[in-house]
Write a protein that holds these residues in place. Structure first.
Motif, PDB file in Angstrom:
ATOM      1  N   THR A  14       3.409   4.563 -12.882  1.00  0.00           N
ATOM      2  CA  THR A  14       2.895   5.681 -12.079  1.00  0.00           C
ATOM      3  C   THR A  14       3.675   6.959 -12.375  1.00  0.00           C
ATOM      4  O   THR A  14       3.090   8.047 -12.457  1.00  0.00           O
ATOM      5  N   ASP A  15       4.984   6.835 -12.541  1.00  0.00           N
ATOM      6  CA  ASP A  15       5.803   7.995 -12.898  1.00  0.00           C
ATOM      7  C   ASP A  15       5.411   8.564 -14.258  1.00  0.00           C
ATOM      8  O   ASP A  15       5.553   9.763 -14.498  1.00  0.00           O
ATOM      9  N   CYS A  16       4.937   7.702 -15.143  1.00  0.00           N
ATOM     10  CA  CYS A  16       4.582   8.152 -16.499  1.00  0.00           C
ATOM     11  C   CYS A  16       3.189   8.746 -16.582  1.00  0.00           C
ATOM     12  O   CYS A  16       2.957   9.693 -17.343  1.00  0.00           O
ATOM     13  N   TYR A  17       2.255   8.188 -15.808  1.00  0.00           N
ATOM     14  CA  TYR A  17       0.854   8.584 -15.965  1.00  0.00           C
ATOM     15  C   TYR A  17       0.329   9.511 -14.877  1.00  0.00           C
ATOM     16  O   TYR A  17      -0.542  10.353 -15.142  1.00  0.00           O
ATOM     17  N   LEU A  18       0.833   9.373 -13.662  1.00  0.00           N
ATOM     18  CA  LEU A  18       0.306  10.200 -12.568  1.00  0.00           C
ATOM     19  C   LEU A  18       1.160  11.425 -12.304  1.00  0.00           C
ATOM     20  O   LEU A  18       0.643  12.545 -12.241  1.00  0.00           O
ATOM     21  N   LEU A  19       2.458  11.233 -12.114  1.00  0.00           N
ATOM     22  CA  LEU A  19       3.330  12.326 -11.695  1.00  0.00           C
ATOM     23  C   LEU A  19       3.329  13.505 -12.670  1.00  0.00           C
ATOM     24  O   LEU A  19       3.196  14.656 -12.234  1.00  0.00           O
ATOM     25  N   PRO A  20       3.458  13.299 -13.994  1.00  0.00           N
ATOM     26  CA  PRO A  20       3.434  14.453 -14.901  1.00  0.00           C
ATOM     27  C   PRO A  20       2.104  15.205 -14.861  1.00  0.00           C
ATOM     28  O   PRO A  20       2.090  16.439 -14.957  1.00  0.00           O
ATOM     29  N   PHE A  21       1.003  14.467 -14.708  1.00  0.00           N
ATOM     30  CA  PHE A  21      -0.293  15.141 -14.697  1.00  0.00           C
ATOM     31  C   PHE A  21      -0.470  15.975 -13.434  1.00  0.00           C
ATOM     32  O   PHE A  21      -0.924  17.128 -13.488  1.00  0.00           O
ATOM     33  N   LEU A  22      -0.102  15.409 -12.268  1.00  0.00           N
ATOM     34  CA  LEU A  22      -0.180  16.192 -11.035  1.00  0.00           C
ATOM     35  C   LEU A  22       0.756  17.393 -11.093  1.00  0.00           C
ATOM     36  O   LEU A  22       0.432  18.468 -10.575  1.00  0.00           O
ATOM     37  N   SER A 217      -7.511   1.614  -7.719  1.00  0.00           N
ATOM     38  CA  SER A 217      -8.341   1.918  -8.896  1.00  0.00           C
ATOM     39  C   SER A 217      -7.545   2.656  -9.969  1.00  0.00           C
ATOM     40  O   SER A 217      -8.120   3.319 -10.828  1.00  0.00           O
ATOM     41  N   ALA A 218      -6.210   2.537  -9.924  1.00  0.00           N
ATOM     42  CA  ALA A 218      -5.353   3.209 -10.908  1.00  0.00           C
ATOM     43  C   ALA A 218      -5.497   2.539 -12.273  1.00  0.00           C
ATOM     44  O   ALA A 218      -5.123   1.377 -12.447  1.00  0.00           O
ATOM     45  N   TRP A 219      -6.022   3.265 -13.221  1.00  0.00           N
ATOM     46  CA  TRP A 219      -6.321   2.678 -14.522  1.00  0.00           C
ATOM     47  C   TRP A 219      -5.060   2.318 -15.321  1.00  0.00           C
ATOM     48  O   TRP A 219      -5.119   1.504 -16.247  1.00  0.00           O
ATOM     49  N   TRP A 220      -3.935   2.908 -14.975  1.00  0.00           N
ATOM     50  CA  TRP A 220      -2.705   2.623 -15.715  1.00  0.00           C
ATOM     51  C   TRP A 220      -1.994   1.360 -15.202  1.00  0.00           C
ATOM     52  O   TRP A 220      -0.992   0.944 -15.775  1.00  0.00           O
ATOM     53  N   LEU A 221      -2.488   0.771 -14.120  1.00  0.00           N
ATOM     54  CA  LEU A 221      -1.893  -0.446 -13.577  1.00  0.00           C
ATOM     55  C   LEU A 221      -2.729  -1.667 -13.951  1.00  0.00           C
ATOM     56  O   LEU A 221      -3.959  -1.594 -14.069  1.00  0.00           O
ATOM     57  N   GLN A 222      -2.042  -2.793 -14.133  1.00  0.00           N
ATOM     58  CA  GLN A 222      -2.743  -4.044 -14.350  1.00  0.00           C
ATOM     59  C   GLN A 222      -3.468  -4.450 -13.080  1.00  0.00           C
ATOM     60  O   GLN A 222      -3.077  -4.082 -11.977  1.00  0.00           O
ATOM     61  N   GLN A 223      -4.529  -5.232 -13.236  1.00  0.00           N
ATOM     62  CA  GLN A 223      -5.316  -5.656 -12.083  1.00  0.00           C
ATOM     63  C   GLN A 223      -4.450  -6.355 -11.044  1.00  0.00           C
ATOM     64  O   GLN A 223      -4.606  -6.148  -9.833  1.00  0.00           O
ATOM     65  N   SER A 224      -3.502  -7.148 -11.495  1.00  0.00           N
ATOM     66  CA  SER A 224      -2.640  -7.892 -10.576  1.00  0.00           C
ATOM     67  C   SER A 224      -1.672  -6.990  -9.817  1.00  0.00           C
ATOM     68  O   SER A 224      -1.129  -7.400  -8.780  1.00  0.00           O
ATOM     69  N   ASP A 225      -1.435  -5.782 -10.313  1.00  0.00           N
ATOM     70  CA  ASP A 225      -0.492  -4.863  -9.677  1.00  0.00           C
ATOM     71  C   ASP A 225      -1.143  -3.940  -8.651  1.00  0.00           C
ATOM     72  O   ASP A 225      -0.466  -3.387  -7.782  1.00  0.00           O
TER      73      ASP A 225
END
Length: 481
Positions: A14-22, A217-225
């Motif tokens: 999440t720090d890699c994919y969401l935080l920089p974009f926001l 629905s976070a696409w950067w996370l595995q389904q199990s996460d």
């Protein structure tokens, strides 16, 4: 895999994919909000046939609409969904930013800035609420600091962009002719508005496929996460540890620990919080949420302090280039010299929000930030006008403390309100702290330049009042607990 290892994997991704974009979105938001100050160093009002005071009036009207529509924008953002709302309003203000390049009358300028203010109103509370869907309360302040720090980074980036554009397209205060390098016939400030509007548009379009509804629905996370990514935040909001044990109550003034302060003692059970969440973690907004938010006395106390403490950040995000220019520097140099103070603001904010999360303290670090702010303001006020180097260093200290109180206040509010709907409305009300922009637009008017001594003195008094107010608020929390 253990829960701890799974949590670390979720946080890392999440720090890699969401935080920089926001953070990029907020950087562009801040840039489009403050670029008018950079434009003025290149003769914006003069070349557009306006009066210098028109710029201040446009800033005041921007913030008035920005403030009025904060709760409305926050509620709509929550109802529509962050990804769709943020992308849509960004596209709107991107076009309006570009149109600012062609302003020729006072009415056009005021109308455009009012429209931009209206569109941007819900952006910050919506994105802060959205960010809070992915992080627990003591992971939040550091991430919010990285996000809010883009307000300062935008000032530095805006100064760099302005310097580069004004260097390549000479015009403005140097009284150069219209640029003939590419036959465009555009002034430098026009190129700047068009460039920044285009950058915002490109990134805005990206939000529709980059931002998910929420952790589930976070696409950067595995389904199990995904299920655990949401559940751990909901458990934390409910005031329980991840093994189900309730946190201890308030003791010894640790206002960020324990039960939710803005619920006036009413506890929310974990299963109720989970049950009220919809897909993605965004619960429905109810009338009860709105009523409880407006009835809570604490938010109004915090709002008054937020306005006073936000004046330096609001003022210098727009007027720092003009303040530095007023020290005797030419426009190109003035824009370049805005970079170090803004970077001081960003790095200090990031360091203090990190310490805040580590220590589980908010108001303590708000007081530290305001104290840094006061030192810088005192130096600027007391140093002689011809001590240019010392006064410039004072601006660096001043900016270092200017961006701390606001995000830590938001972190305190967000961490103490478990109800998603009420939290969204409270963050919207707290957004009225942007009335500081209206104050600063009048406080740093042309008649107080070029030294702005009176402006600095009043700012000093406001920040000192904010420090006393936050200290008193902390004592009040201890008393009522």
């Amino acid at each position: 895999m253990s829960r701890a290892a799974q949590t670390q994997r979720i946080l890392h991704r999440t720090d890699c994919y969401l935080l920089p974009f926001l953070s990029l979105l907020f950087l562009l938001n801040s840039l489009d909000r403050s670029n008018i100050g950079n434009a003025e160093t290149a003769g914006f009002t003069r070349h557009a046939g306006l009066q210098p005071g028109d710029l201040n009036d446009s800033v005041a009207l921007f913030f008035m609409l920005f403030v009025i529509f904060q709760p409305v924008g926050a509620a709509l953002g929550k109802r529509v969904g962050a990804a769709r709302w943020v992308g849509g309003v960004m596209i709107g203000w991107a076009f309006l930013t570009a149109l600012t390049a062609f302003v020729r009358t006072r009415a056009q300028l005021l109308t455009l800035r009012m429209m931009i203010g209206t569109l941007e109103a819900g952006f910050y509370p919506t994105t802060v609420f959205y960010l809070g869907l992915f992080y627990t309360r003591y992971e939040f302040a550091q991430r919010l600091g990285m996000f809010f720090g883009q307000y300062a980074v935008a000032g530095a980036f805006g100064g760099l962009v302005s310097w580069a554009v004004f260097k390549i397209f000479p015009s403005g205060e140097e009284e150069a002719m219209r640029n003939g390098n590419n036959g465009s016939g555009l002034y430098a400030y026009q190129v700047m508005f068009l460039l920044e509007g285009f950058l915002t548009l490109v990134v805005a379009i990206t939000t529709f496929w980059w931002l998910p509804l929420g952790p589930r629905s976070a696409w950067w996370l595995q389904q199990s996460d995904r299920e655990w990514a949401e559940k751990r935040v909901l458990l934390d909001r409910a005031g329980a540890d991840q093994d189900g044990e309730h946190r201890r109550g308030l003791a010894g003034g640790e206002e960020e620990e324990g039960e939710e302060l803005l619920r006036d003692g009413e506890e929310e059970e974990v299963d109720v919080i989970v049950a009220k969440s919809t897909v993605g973690g965004e619960g429905a907004l109810t009338r009860r949420d709105v009523e409880e938010a407006f009835r809570d006395w604490k938010i109004w106390w915090i709002l008054a302090l937020n306005i006073a403490s936000s004046v330096p950040g609001a003022a210098f995000s727009v007027f720092l280039p003009l303040v530095i220019k007023g020290m005797g520097h030419p426009p190109l140099t003035a824009n370049l010299l805005t970079i170090p103070p803004f970077l001081c603001g960003a790095f200090t904010l990031w360091g203090i929000t990190y310490l805040s999360d580590r220590s589980h303290q908010r108001i303590k670090y708000i007081l530290i930030g305001l104290a840094i702010n006061l030192v810088g303001l005192l130096l600027v006020v007391l140093l002689p006008a011809d001590a240019l180097a010392s006064r410039y260093l004072s601006l660096c200290i001043l900016l270092a403390g200017s961006y701390i109180a606001s995000p830590l206040t938001v972190a305190w509010l967000s961490g103490n309100i478990s109800e998603p709907g009420k939290r969204a409305v409270i963050l919207g009300i707290n957004g009225w702290g942007n009335l500081a922009g209206v104050v600063s637009s009048k406080l740093y008017a042309p008649e107080y330049g070029p030294s702005y001594h009176f402006s600095f003195v009043v700012t000093l008094a406001l920040v000192m009042g904010a420090w006393v107010g936050y200290w008193g608020f902390r004592r009040a929390l201890i008393f009522v607990s």
